[in-house]
Design a protein around this motif. Structure first.
Motif, PDB file in Angstrom:
ATOM      1  N   ASP A 130    -101.946 -45.132  79.597  1.00 20.49           N
ATOM      2  CA  ASP A 130    -100.889 -45.954  79.019  1.00 20.49           C
ATOM      3  C   ASP A 130     -99.774 -46.049  80.049  1.00 20.49           C
ATOM      4  O   ASP A 130     -99.355 -45.036  80.618  1.00 20.49           O
ATOM      5  N   LYS A 131     -99.330 -47.283  80.291  1.00 21.76           N
ATOM      6  CA  LYS A 131     -98.253 -47.531  81.250  1.00 21.76           C
ATOM      7  C   LYS A 131     -97.132 -48.262  80.510  1.00 21.76           C
ATOM      8  O   LYS A 131     -96.946 -49.463  80.641  1.00 21.76           O
ATOM      9  N   PRO A 132     -96.345 -47.532  79.694  1.00 18.87           N
ATOM     10  CA  PRO A 132     -95.355 -48.175  78.822  1.00 18.87           C
ATOM     11  C   PRO A 132     -94.252 -48.949  79.549  1.00 18.87           C
ATOM     12  O   PRO A 132     -93.708 -49.900  78.985  1.00 18.87           O
ATOM     13  N   ARG A 135     -94.954 -52.724  79.516  1.00 17.49           N
ATOM     14  CA  ARG A 135     -95.234 -53.392  78.256  1.00 17.49           C
ATOM     15  C   ARG A 135     -94.317 -54.591  78.045  1.00 17.49           C
ATOM     16  O   ARG A 135     -93.113 -54.484  78.216  1.00 17.49           O
ATOM     17  N   GLU A 140     -99.312 -50.517  70.717  1.00 19.12           N
ATOM     18  CA  GLU A 140     -99.567 -49.149  71.172  1.00 19.12           C
ATOM     19  C   GLU A 140    -100.999 -48.777  70.823  1.00 19.12           C
ATOM     20  O   GLU A 140    -101.543 -49.243  69.826  1.00 19.12           O
ATOM     21  N   VAL A 144    -104.311 -41.972  73.188  1.00 18.89           N
ATOM     22  CA  VAL A 144    -104.004 -42.172  74.607  1.00 18.89           C
ATOM     23  C   VAL A 144    -104.347 -40.917  75.379  1.00 18.89           C
ATOM     24  O   VAL A 144    -103.941 -39.809  75.001  1.00 18.89           O
ATOM     25  N   THR A 147    -100.220 -40.806  79.798  1.00 20.29           N
ATOM     26  CA  THR A 147     -99.153 -41.771  80.053  1.00 20.29           C
ATOM     27  C   THR A 147     -98.799 -41.632  81.530  1.00 20.29           C
ATOM     28  O   THR A 147     -98.588 -40.523  82.026  1.00 20.29           O
TER      29      THR A 147
END
Length: 180
Positions: A130-132, A135, A140, A144, A147
């Motif tokens: 996950d590469k918030p 976004r 979501e 996951v 991160t």
């Protein structure tokens, strides 16, 4: 190939350990819901991750694949096209969508919308990464693995120009490789 990797972010051992943990959690969650998921891998990046995580899902799952595209080079274009659709109907099924990375979220949001419009009961997402920071849409993953920071990563299914998917770890690609 190591000369193109600046640093290793996630080792193969860490990936395998985390897949075992997530597989156990997924199994418990779906058993509690009394559901058997159709596990759908998004080609091509999810293949190594999907192959590892399904070993740890203690359910009588079925699998299928979709191939969707929204990338050109290093940038997500936002428009999604289906290259390969599912071979089976998803009507009234619980879908566990397997993704290599949740980045902008555009692809994932559109694929979830398409599956729901085809009659899926629910669509949950398991993503290795996950590469918030990247976004751009509100979405979501339910599960996951790791991160990560906003760096261009390759390995364990993730590629640059269809290369480096076979690295057994997640590594940061050197800038000079993709800024040529």
């Amino acid at each position: 190939m190591l000369d193109v990797v600046e640093k290793v972010l996630v080792t193969q051992e860490e990936i395998m350990k985390r897949c075992a943990e997530m597989g156990k959690q997924i199994s418990e969650d779906y058993k509690n819901k009394k559901e058997i998921p159709l596990v759908v891998g998004l080609l091509k990046g999810s293949v190594p991750f999907m192959a590892e995580i399904i070993k740890h899902i203690d359910l009588e799952i079925q699998i299928d694949f979709m191939d969707v595209s929204s990338y050109e080079g290093t940038e997500s274009l936002g428009n999604i096209r289906i290259v390969k659709d599912l071979d089976c109907s998803v009507n009234n099924l619980s879908i566990l969508l397997v993704e290599d990375i949740v980045d902008t979220g555009r692809t994932l949001k559109e694929v979830k919308r398409m599956l729901m419009s085809k009659g899926a009961k629910e669509v949950n997402v398991v993503s290795l990464l996950d590469k918030p920071e990247r976004r751009v849409v509100d979405i979501e993953a339910e599960y996951v693995g790791f991160t990560i920071p906003n760096e261009f990563v390759v390995g364990y299914g993730l590629d640059y120009d269809q290369k480096y998917r076979n690295l057994p770890y997640i590594g940061v690609l050197k800038r000079e490789v993709y800024e040529q």
